[in-house]
Write a protein that holds these residues in place. Structure first.
Motif, PDB file in Angstrom:
ATOM      1  N   ALA A  55       0.709  -1.383  -0.197  1.00 62.53           N
ATOM      2  CA  ALA A  55       0.089  -0.021  -0.075  1.00 62.53           C
ATOM      3  C   ALA A  55       0.767   1.370  -0.065  1.00 62.53           C
ATOM      4  O   ALA A  55       0.812   2.277  -0.737  1.00 62.53           O
ATOM      5  N   ILE A  56       1.806   1.150   0.676  1.00 63.86           N
ATOM      6  CA  ILE A  56       2.724   2.278   0.848  1.00 63.86           C
ATOM      7  C   ILE A  56       4.202   2.080   0.195  1.00 63.86           C
ATOM      8  O   ILE A  56       4.628   0.977   0.460  1.00 63.86           O
ATOM      9  N   THR A  57       4.504   3.048  -0.585  1.00 62.81           N
ATOM     10  CA  THR A  57       5.862   2.771  -1.191  1.00 62.81           C
ATOM     11  C   THR A  57       6.941   3.593  -0.568  1.00 62.81           C
ATOM     12  O   THR A  57       7.931   3.001  -0.443  1.00 62.81           O
ATOM     13  N   GLY A  58       6.678   4.761  -0.145  1.00 62.57           N
ATOM     14  CA  GLY A  58       7.717   5.372   0.762  1.00 62.57           C
ATOM     15  C   GLY A  58       7.264   6.343   1.571  1.00 62.57           C
ATOM     16  O   GLY A  58       6.111   6.644   1.713  1.00 62.57           O
ATOM     17  N   ILE A  59       8.453   6.803   2.556  1.00 58.80           N
ATOM     18  CA  ILE A  59       7.852   7.944   3.673  1.00 58.80           C
ATOM     19  C   ILE A  59       9.119   8.961   3.462  1.00 58.80           C
ATOM     20  O   ILE A  59      10.189   8.172   3.555  1.00 58.80           O
ATOM     21  N   ALA A  60       8.497  10.144   3.503  1.00 61.61           N
ATOM     22  CA  ALA A  60       9.748  11.116   3.514  1.00 61.61           C
ATOM     23  C   ALA A  60       9.325  12.150   4.427  1.00 61.61           C
ATOM     24  O   ALA A  60       7.860  12.153   4.738  1.00 61.61           O
ATOM     25  N   GLY A  61      10.023  13.308   4.740  1.00 63.01           N
ATOM     26  CA  GLY A  61       9.480  14.516   5.342  1.00 63.01           C
ATOM     27  C   GLY A  61      10.486  15.302   5.565  1.00 63.01           C
ATOM     28  O   GLY A  61      11.626  15.101   5.186  1.00 63.01           O
ATOM     29  N   LYS A  62       9.976  16.329   6.183  1.00 61.90           N
ATOM     30  CA  LYS A  62      11.040  17.627   6.356  1.00 61.90           C
ATOM     31  C   LYS A  62      10.650  18.246   7.567  1.00 61.90           C
ATOM     32  O   LYS A  62       9.404  18.454   8.005  1.00 61.90           O
ATOM     33  N   LYS A  63      11.540  18.974   8.333  1.00 61.39           N
ATOM     34  CA  LYS A  63      11.276  19.818   9.649  1.00 61.39           C
ATOM     35  C   LYS A  63      11.162  21.264   9.000  1.00 61.39           C
ATOM     36  O   LYS A  63      11.264  21.384   7.853  1.00 61.39           O
ATOM     37  N   ASN A  64      10.884  21.991  10.055  1.00 63.50           N
ATOM     38  CA  ASN A  64      10.916  23.621   9.889  1.00 63.50           C
ATOM     39  C   ASN A  64       9.928  24.080   9.051  1.00 63.50           C
ATOM     40  O   ASN A  64      10.264  25.007   7.869  1.00 63.50           O
ATOM     41  N   PHE A  65       8.771  23.688   9.434  1.00 62.79           N
ATOM     42  CA  PHE A  65       7.618  24.579   8.619  1.00 62.79           C
ATOM     43  C   PHE A  65       6.658  25.355   9.853  1.00 62.79           C
ATOM     44  O   PHE A  65       7.153  25.110  10.830  1.00 62.79           O
ATOM     45  N   VAL A  66       6.123  26.312   9.270  1.00 58.01           N
ATOM     46  CA  VAL A  66       5.307  27.195  10.048  1.00 58.01           C
ATOM     47  C   VAL A  66       4.024  27.034   9.701  1.00 58.01           C
ATOM     48  O   VAL A  66       3.706  27.366   8.701  1.00 58.01           O
ATOM     49  N   ALA A  67       2.851  27.365  10.605  1.00 57.75           N
ATOM     50  CA  ALA A  67       1.419  27.592  10.373  1.00 57.75           C
ATOM     51  C   ALA A  67       0.997  28.909  10.727  1.00 57.75           C
ATOM     52  O   ALA A  67       1.246  29.085  11.966  1.00 57.75           O
TER      53      ALA A  67
END
Ligand code: ASP
Length: 433
Positions: A284-296
């Motif tokens: 079902a899932i091919t990959g997981i990625a991510g990033k830090k340092n966002f602002v809402a």
């Protein structure tokens, strides 16, 4: 049948790596176009030539003594030539560059010499012709690639020369001035070459045996993705997976030329194949990625949802500050605008003032957000996946602040605190993959 073969810096760090490249290239007569990066690191304490060239440029620009850095660069190339026992006058090439080392030397030109010299050495070693990227890859003055002209020039030159080595990472404007792609851009050169000759495959040789399901700095020895679609890879690259430059996907995708990620140090490993058609639909899932340092930035206003044009006005304020937006989760009387911190750092406070004044709204700030993308072409048909994701994260104490699913159901984006980032990736990998 023509194969475009690109080798990254780690595949060209020393003579031993050059030998591996030669064995790979010559083992398939279809490998007629070879694209190379500049020499990379020989070990973790070493420096990439490209980084040294940027440092050299800074020394020249600020009139700091630069000779030592230049000598290190020269030494690296001479060493490869000597260790390979090549009859190639690298000194003559270095002399040309040395004669131009002064304050006014353009950065792009100087930095491009890393790939230029690597390609010169490789062409001599393979017995292939050297084809300078500046003669075939043409940029428009707005910085985009002029594919029409580039394709014409590549076709002309490649058919005349048969087997070529092309330096990656740069091209030139119509007036001949050299321009670099962004960092890691030799991948783009390979992709452009593959598109222009309608290659049967674009091989991208690196130092890992394919694209990993997630970041190996967080999950030890993650699985390798065997097959992935261009769109999935774009999602993962955009969110931080850095095997392949994200801009190298579009040129080959249009012609459905598969990209193979392969390991120069383990050439028999299958690697990862990227294409439009993946046969394996079991995961079902091919990959997981991510990033830090966002602002809402969250904007509250009573009856906001009844006010026609409210979102347009809000977004136009972000546009005025030239801020690119990642996500826009909305409530009835509030909307959050999620942006990368480095996009907004310089203008954050002015922007908040404008939002308050022009929208008559309350504005609050949530900093330190990490975004995780869970990507998979097969997610669309799997019931209960979102529920499972949320429950395993909850059970492991990760507080979910935002969730967003793309309209094509190719990805689920999760917003969490920066401090939960590594833990969340581990939890998803261990429980859902
Ligand atoms: N040498 C360049 C860099 O380090 C380009 C590349 O390797 O693709 O970014």
């Amino acid at each position: 049948m023509l194969v475009v073969t690109k080798f990254g810096g780690s595949s060209l760090s020393c003579a031993k790596q050059f030998k591996k490249v030669k064995d790979i290239v010559l083992s398939n007569p279809m490998r007629k176009i070879v694209v190379v990066s500049a020499l990379g690191k020989r070990d973790s304490n070493d420096s990439k030539i490209t980084d040294l060239l940027y440092i050299l440029h800074a020394h020249l620009k600020y009139s700091v003594p630069y000779e030592d850095v230049w000598q290190i660069i020269c030494q690296r190339y001479k060493e490869v030539r000597d260790d390979l026992k090549l009859d190639f006058d690298i000194e003559a090439e270095l002399k040309i560059i040395e004669s131009q080392l002064d304050k006014s030397i353009p950065q792009d030109y100087l930095v491009s010499r890393g790939e230029f010299l690597a390609a010169k050495l490789m062409s001599s070693y393979l017995g292939y012709e050297f084809l300078d990227a500046k003669e075939v890859i043409e940029f428009n003055y707005d910085g985009t690639v002029n594919f029409e002209v580039t394709e014409r020039k590549v076709k002309e030159r490649v058919s005349a020369l048969k087997k070529v080595v092309v330096p990656g990472f740069y091209g030139a404007y119509g007036n001949g001035v050299i321009k670099l792609f962004s960092r890691g851009g030799s991948d783009i050169t390979g992709s452009i070459m593959a598109k222009c000759v309608n290659a049967s495959i674009y091989e991208n040789w690196t130092d890992v045996s394919g694209i990993m399901v997630t970041d190996p700095r967080i999950v030890k020895n993650p699985k390798i993705i065997k097959e992935i679609t261009y769109n999935e890879l774009r999602e993962l690259s955009y969110m931080g997976a850095n095997v392949l430059h994200e801009d190298s996907i579009f040129p080959v995708q249009a012609l459905n030329i598969p990209i193979k990620i392969l390991n120069t140090n383990e050439p028999d490993c299958e690697g990862t194949i990227i294409s439009n058609e993946c046969k394996d639909n079991s995961q079902a899932i091919t990959g997981i990625a991510g990033k830090k340092n966002f602002v809402a930035i969250t904007i509250y206003k009573r009856h906001m949802s009844n006010e026609v044009g409210f979102l347009r006005k809000t977004l136009s304020i972000f546009e005025r500050y030239n801020v690119s937006i990642e996500h826009i989760p909305t409530g009835i009387d509030n909307v959050s605008i999620v942006v990368a911190r480095d996009q907004i750092e310089k203008c954050l406070y002015e922007l908040i003032v404008d939002l308050k004044q022009e929208l008559g709204a309350e504005v609050t700030l949530w900093e330190d957000i990490a975004l995780i993308a869970v990507v998979g072409r097969n997610m669309a048909n799997k019931k209960g996946l979102c529920g499972k994701l949320l429950s395993v994260l909850g059970e492991n104490g990760v507080n979910m602040k935002m969730i967003d699913q793309g309209p094509d159901e190719l990805n689920i984006i999760l917003g969490i605190n920066d401090s939960d980032y590594e833990k969340a990736i581990k939890v998803i990998y261990d429980n859902i993959m």
